[in-house]
Structure formats: C-alpha cells, structure tokens
Design a protein around this motif. Structure first.
Motif, PDB file in Angstrom:
ATOM      1  N   ASN A  85     118.956 -85.292  -5.026  1.00 13.99           N
ATOM      2  CA  ASN A  85     120.222 -86.009  -5.197  1.00 13.99           C
ATOM      3  C   ASN A  85     121.426 -85.101  -4.957  1.00 13.99           C
ATOM      4  OD1 ASN A  85     119.274 -88.632  -5.727  1.00 13.99           O
ATOM      5  ND2 ASN A  85     118.693 -88.002  -7.790  1.00 13.99           N
ATOM      6  N   ASN A  86     121.370 -83.854  -5.431  1.00 15.15           N
ATOM      7  CA  ASN A  86     122.466 -82.917  -5.166  1.00 15.15           C
ATOM      8  C   ASN A  86     122.632 -82.692  -3.660  1.00 15.15           C
ATOM      9  OD1 ASN A  86     123.125 -82.499  -7.853  1.00 15.15           O
ATOM     10  ND2 ASN A  86     121.870 -80.650  -8.060  1.00 15.15           N
ATOM     11  N   SER A  87     121.537 -82.608  -2.955  1.00 15.98           N
ATOM     12  CA  SER A  87     121.590 -82.391  -1.504  1.00 15.98           C
ATOM     13  C   SER A  87     122.230 -83.579  -0.804  1.00 15.98           C
ATOM     14  CB  SER A  87     120.178 -82.155  -0.956  1.00 15.98           C
ATOM     15  OG  SER A  87     119.645 -80.976  -1.495  1.00 15.98           O
ATOM     16  N   ALA A  88     121.808 -84.778  -1.164  1.00 13.83           N
ATOM     17  CA  ALA A  88     122.358 -85.971  -0.515  1.00 13.83           C
ATOM     18  C   ALA A  88     123.858 -86.078  -0.749  1.00 13.83           C
ATOM     19  CB  ALA A  88     121.644 -87.216  -1.039  1.00 13.83           C
ATOM     20  N   LYS A  89     124.306 -85.745  -1.938  1.00 18.99           N
ATOM     21  CA  LYS A  89     125.733 -85.850  -2.266  1.00 18.99           C
ATOM     22  C   LYS A  89     126.568 -84.774  -1.587  1.00 18.99           C
ATOM     23  CE  LYS A  89     125.054 -88.235  -6.587  1.00 18.99           C
ATOM     24  NZ  LYS A  89     125.239 -88.272  -8.021  1.00 18.99           N
ATOM     25  N   ASN A  90     125.919 -83.699  -1.121  1.00 16.14           N
ATOM     26  CA  ASN A  90     126.649 -82.601  -0.477  1.00 16.14           C
ATOM     27  C   ASN A  90     126.410 -82.529   1.034  1.00 16.14           C
ATOM     28  OD1 ASN A  90     128.092 -80.772  -2.551  1.00 16.14           O
ATOM     29  ND2 ASN A  90     126.177 -81.346  -3.542  1.00 16.14           N
ATOM     30  N   GLY A  91     125.629 -83.439   1.584  1.00  9.22           N
ATOM     31  CA  GLY A  91     125.444 -83.487   3.029  1.00  9.22           C
ATOM     32  C   GLY A  91     124.315 -82.639   3.571  1.00  9.22           C
ATOM     33  N   LEU A  92     123.401 -82.198   2.717  1.00 15.35           N
ATOM     34  CA  LEU A  92     122.217 -81.462   3.172  1.00 15.35           C
ATOM     35  C   LEU A  92     121.081 -82.468   3.349  1.00 15.35           C
ATOM     36  CD1 LEU A  92     120.773 -78.726   3.735  1.00 15.35           C
ATOM     37  CD2 LEU A  92     120.214 -78.665   1.283  1.00 15.35           C
ATOM     38  N   LEU A  93     120.574 -82.602   4.560  1.00 18.06           N
ATOM     39  CA  LEU A  93     119.517 -83.569   4.848  1.00 18.06           C
ATOM     40  C   LEU A  93     118.161 -83.008   4.430  1.00 18.06           C
ATOM     41  CD1 LEU A  93     118.515 -86.223   6.148  1.00 18.06           C
ATOM     42  CD2 LEU A  93     118.439 -84.993   8.333  1.00 18.06           C
ATOM     43  N   LEU A  94     117.474 -83.723   3.555  1.00 18.07           N
ATOM     44  CA  LEU A  94     116.120 -83.364   3.131  1.00 18.07           C
ATOM     45  C   LEU A  94     115.161 -84.399   3.689  1.00 18.07           C
ATOM     46  CD1 LEU A  94     116.608 -82.426  -0.644  1.00 18.07           C
ATOM     47  CD2 LEU A  94     116.907 -80.992   1.383  1.00 18.07           C
ATOM     48  N   ILE A  95     114.103 -83.931   4.310  1.00 15.66           N
ATOM     49  CA  ILE A  95     113.114 -84.800   4.946  1.00 15.66           C
ATOM     50  C   ILE A  95     111.743 -84.473   4.383  1.00 15.66           C
ATOM     51  CG2 ILE A  95     111.976 -85.356   7.137  1.00 15.66           C
ATOM     52  CD1 ILE A  95     114.615 -84.608   8.546  1.00 15.66           C
ATOM     53  N   THR A  96     111.000 -85.503   4.021  1.00  9.78           N
ATOM     54  CA  THR A  96     109.627 -85.286   3.574  1.00  9.78           C
ATOM     55  C   THR A  96     108.664 -85.628   4.711  1.00  9.78           C
ATOM     56  OG1 THR A  96     109.512 -87.502   2.630  1.00  9.78           O
ATOM     57  CG2 THR A  96     110.119 -85.724   1.143  1.00  9.78           C
ATOM     58  N   GLN A  97     107.608 -84.854   4.777  1.00  8.06           N
ATOM     59  CA  GLN A  97     106.540 -85.057   5.756  1.00  8.06           C
ATOM     60  C   GLN A  97     105.208 -84.767   5.072  1.00  8.06           C
ATOM     61  OE1 GLN A  97     106.692 -85.821   9.480  1.00  8.06           O
ATOM     62  NE2 GLN A  97     108.364 -86.804   8.372  1.00  8.06           N
ATOM     63  N   PRO A  98     104.138 -85.352   5.574  1.00 10.16           N
ATOM     64  CA  PRO A  98     102.811 -85.046   5.011  1.00 10.16           C
ATOM     65  C   PRO A  98     102.502 -83.554   5.152  1.00 10.16           C
ATOM     66  CG  PRO A  98     102.706 -86.937   6.488  1.00 10.16           C
ATOM     67  CD  PRO A  98     104.075 -86.343   6.646  1.00 10.16           C
ATOM     68  N   LEU A  99     101.699 -83.045   4.242  1.00 11.77           N
ATOM     69  CA  LEU A  99     101.402 -81.614   4.228  1.00 11.77           C
ATOM     70  C   LEU A  99     100.740 -81.151   5.524  1.00 11.77           C
ATOM     71  CD1 LEU A  99     101.825 -79.157   2.507  1.00 11.77           C
ATOM     72  CD2 LEU A  99      99.632 -79.613   1.376  1.00 11.77           C
ATOM     73  N   GLU A 100      99.908 -82.000   6.135  1.00  9.46           N
ATOM     74  CA  GLU A 100      99.275 -81.570   7.391  1.00  9.46           C
ATOM     75  C   GLU A 100     100.316 -81.389   8.501  1.00  9.46           C
ATOM     76  OE1 GLU A 100      98.319 -84.284   5.650  1.00  9.46           O
ATOM     77  OE2 GLU A 100      98.446 -86.054   6.925  1.00  9.46           O
ATOM     78  N   VAL A 101     101.357 -82.208   8.506  1.00 12.27           N
ATOM     79  CA  VAL A 101     102.443 -82.057   9.485  1.00 12.27           C
ATOM     80  C   VAL A 101     103.231 -80.782   9.182  1.00 12.27           C
ATOM     81  CG1 VAL A 101     104.614 -83.058  10.329  1.00 12.27           C
ATOM     82  CG2 VAL A 101     102.606 -84.520   9.985  1.00 12.27           C
ATOM     83  N   ILE A 102     103.505 -80.557   7.915  1.00 11.18           N
ATOM     84  CA  ILE A 102     104.225 -79.339   7.494  1.00 11.18           C
ATOM     85  C   ILE A 102     103.449 -78.108   7.966  1.00 11.18           C
ATOM     86  CG2 ILE A 102     104.905 -77.942   5.495  1.00 11.18           C
ATOM     87  CD1 ILE A 102     106.697 -80.384   5.818  1.00 11.18           C
ATOM     88  N   ASN A 103     102.162 -78.093   7.703  1.00 12.40           N
ATOM     89  CA  ASN A 103     101.346 -76.936   8.086  1.00 12.40           C
ATOM     90  C   ASN A 103     101.346 -76.724   9.598  1.00 12.40           C
ATOM     91  OD1 ASN A 103     100.703 -76.165   5.470  1.00 12.40           O
ATOM     92  ND2 ASN A 103      98.917 -77.523   5.392  1.00 12.40           N
ATOM     93  N   GLU A 104     101.335 -77.806  10.343  1.00 16.10           N
ATOM     94  CA  GLU A 104     101.390 -77.722  11.802  1.00 16.10           C
ATOM     95  C   GLU A 104     102.724 -77.132  12.251  1.00 16.10           C
ATOM     96  OE1 GLU A 104      99.903 -81.263  13.994  1.00 16.10           O
ATOM     97  OE2 GLU A 104     101.842 -81.177  14.987  1.00 16.10           O
ATOM     98  N   MET A 105     103.818 -77.608  11.665  1.00 15.69           N
ATOM     99  CA  MET A 105     105.147 -77.082  12.006  1.00 15.69           C
ATOM    100  C   MET A 105     105.256 -75.605  11.672  1.00 15.69           C
ATOM    101  SD  MET A 105     107.594 -80.175  10.664  1.00 15.69           S
ATOM    102  CE  MET A 105     107.705 -81.737  11.546  1.00 15.69           C
ATOM    103  N   LEU A 106     104.747 -75.233  10.505  1.00 12.05           N
ATOM    104  CA  LEU A 106     104.816 -73.824  10.085  1.00 12.05           C
ATOM    105  C   LEU A 106     104.028 -72.927  11.044  1.00 12.05           C
ATOM    106  CD1 LEU A 106     104.391 -74.294   6.227  1.00 12.05           C
ATOM    107  CD2 LEU A 106     106.457 -73.502   7.401  1.00 12.05           C
ATOM    108  N   ALA A 107     102.860 -73.385  11.441  1.00 11.71           N
ATOM    109  CA  ALA A 107     102.015 -72.579  12.337  1.00 11.71           C
ATOM    110  C   ALA A 107     102.698 -72.383  13.686  1.00 11.71           C
ATOM    111  CB  ALA A 107     100.654 -73.254  12.517  1.00 11.71           C
ATOM    112  N   ILE A 108     103.313 -73.443  14.212  1.00 10.00           N
ATOM    113  CA  ILE A 108     104.006 -73.325  15.504  1.00 10.00           C
ATOM    114  C   ILE A 108     105.174 -72.360  15.389  1.00 10.00           C
ATOM    115  CG2 ILE A 108     105.410 -74.582  17.193  1.00 10.00           C
ATOM    116  CD1 ILE A 108     103.610 -77.063  16.449  1.00 10.00           C
TER     117      ILE A 108
END
Length: 191
Positions: free
Chosen positions: A104-127
């Motif tokens: 909520n603090n992020s949304a009110k200050n303009g920081l975009l938070l995005i959730t993704q499944p852990l397998e997608v996160i792990n793929e992004m991190l590896a790349i």
C-alpha cells in the motif's frame, strides 16, 4: 507523482526471500523528517557487509526493475523503504509476494509492485544473472511484461493503475473530482 506507463530496463536480480524494510533502509538512516536523502543508503548494510552484493556490481547498479523472491517489504511499516528504493532509481519491483503495508505504501508513492509465480521469478533471476544486459519491458496499461522473448501478464488493481498512469496520488485523485464534490455539496446543502 510521476506518471508510469511503460518502462524498459535491465533488471537487478536480488535472489533472496523476506527482504524486510530494515534491510532496504537501515534504521540509522531515518534521521530526516523529509522524504529526501534515502536513496544513497538503500540496502547500505548489505552493500557494506557483502562486497559481491548485487548493487555493488556495476552491471546492475543502474537497473530500474528489481526482481526478488518472496515476502518483499516485510518487517516494520516504515514508508522510508519505498522512498529509498525510488530515490535509488528503482521504479518497479517484481516478487512472488509483498507485505501488505509495503504494498500500500508503494502504490500511494508511485512504486509499481508486480507479483509473479515463483517459477517465473526464478526464470527471470537466472536470465539476469547470466546476461546483465537483457532488457525487460513493463507495460502497465496492458498489464504485461516482456523479457527474453517471452510475455507475462500481471494483475493490478484498477484504481491504482489509473492513479499510476495519470500520476495521481490519493489527494490528487480526490481533487480531480472537486467539481463533482462541489456539485454534490451544493445540492446536499439545499435538500
């Protein structure tokens, strides 16, 4: 508040769980009563304790998209953590889950938070760890991410999406409806 539509950037891979607000901005840096001056101290304890910390690596220290694992922004409710991340230059954080208060603090200050499944996160991190020059595109109007030739959808609250795209904080949003509020008050006062 700065408008957010699309963002192109390489990512900062922070492959850890439970990033708490004290890790983001340690308490000794909370001496100011203003919102300014926190960016230079973001993750300062981790940066000083671990020379190979991701933000100490030149290839990652200009990224605007941070990808982490689970439970980002847990711990205290300090809003300074959001300000520190933004002042460092990070505009989007992608993670499997976020603390509610941090979200909520992020949304009110303009920081975009995005959730993704852990397998997608792990793929992004590896790349990102293999190729620090890989560029990610975050498209808020279409709620999509493209990275390494793949596309991902993300869910986002409609009200917060409208505010980010138009650069409106809560007060700006309220004031954008001032004429309707005034009309209601005029009618309500006569009834």
């Amino acid at each position: 508040m700065k408008k957010f539509t699309t963002l192109n950037s390489h990512i900062i891979p922070l492959a850890i769980d439970n990033v708490d607000t004290d890790m983001i901005i340690p308490a000794q840096h909370l001496k100011s009563v203003s919102k300014e001056g926190y960016g230079e101290n973001v993750f300062s304890a981790l940066r000083s304790m671990y020379p190979d910390f991701v933000l100490n690596k030149p290839q990652y220290n200009t990224g605007k998209i941070l990808v982490s694992k689970e439970n980002f922004g847990c711990g205290s409710s300090r809003e300074h953590a959001v300000w520190a991340i933004q002042q460092y230059g990070i505009e989007t954080v992608i993670c499997n889950s976020f603390s509610d208060i941090f979200f909520n603090n992020s949304a009110k200050n303009g920081l975009l938070l995005i959730t993704q499944p852990l397998e997608v996160i792990n793929e992004m991190l590896a790349i990102a760890e293999q190729d620090s020059t890989a560029v990610m595109t975050v498209d808020l109007p279409n709620q999509s991410i493209s990275y390494n030739g793949k596309g991902y959808h993300f869910d986002y609250d409609g009200f917060r999406k409208h505010c980010l795209i138009n650069g409106l904080d809560d007060l700006d949003y309220l004031m954008s409806h001032a004429s309707e509020i005034n009309k209601y008050e005029e009618h309500h006062g006569k009834a």
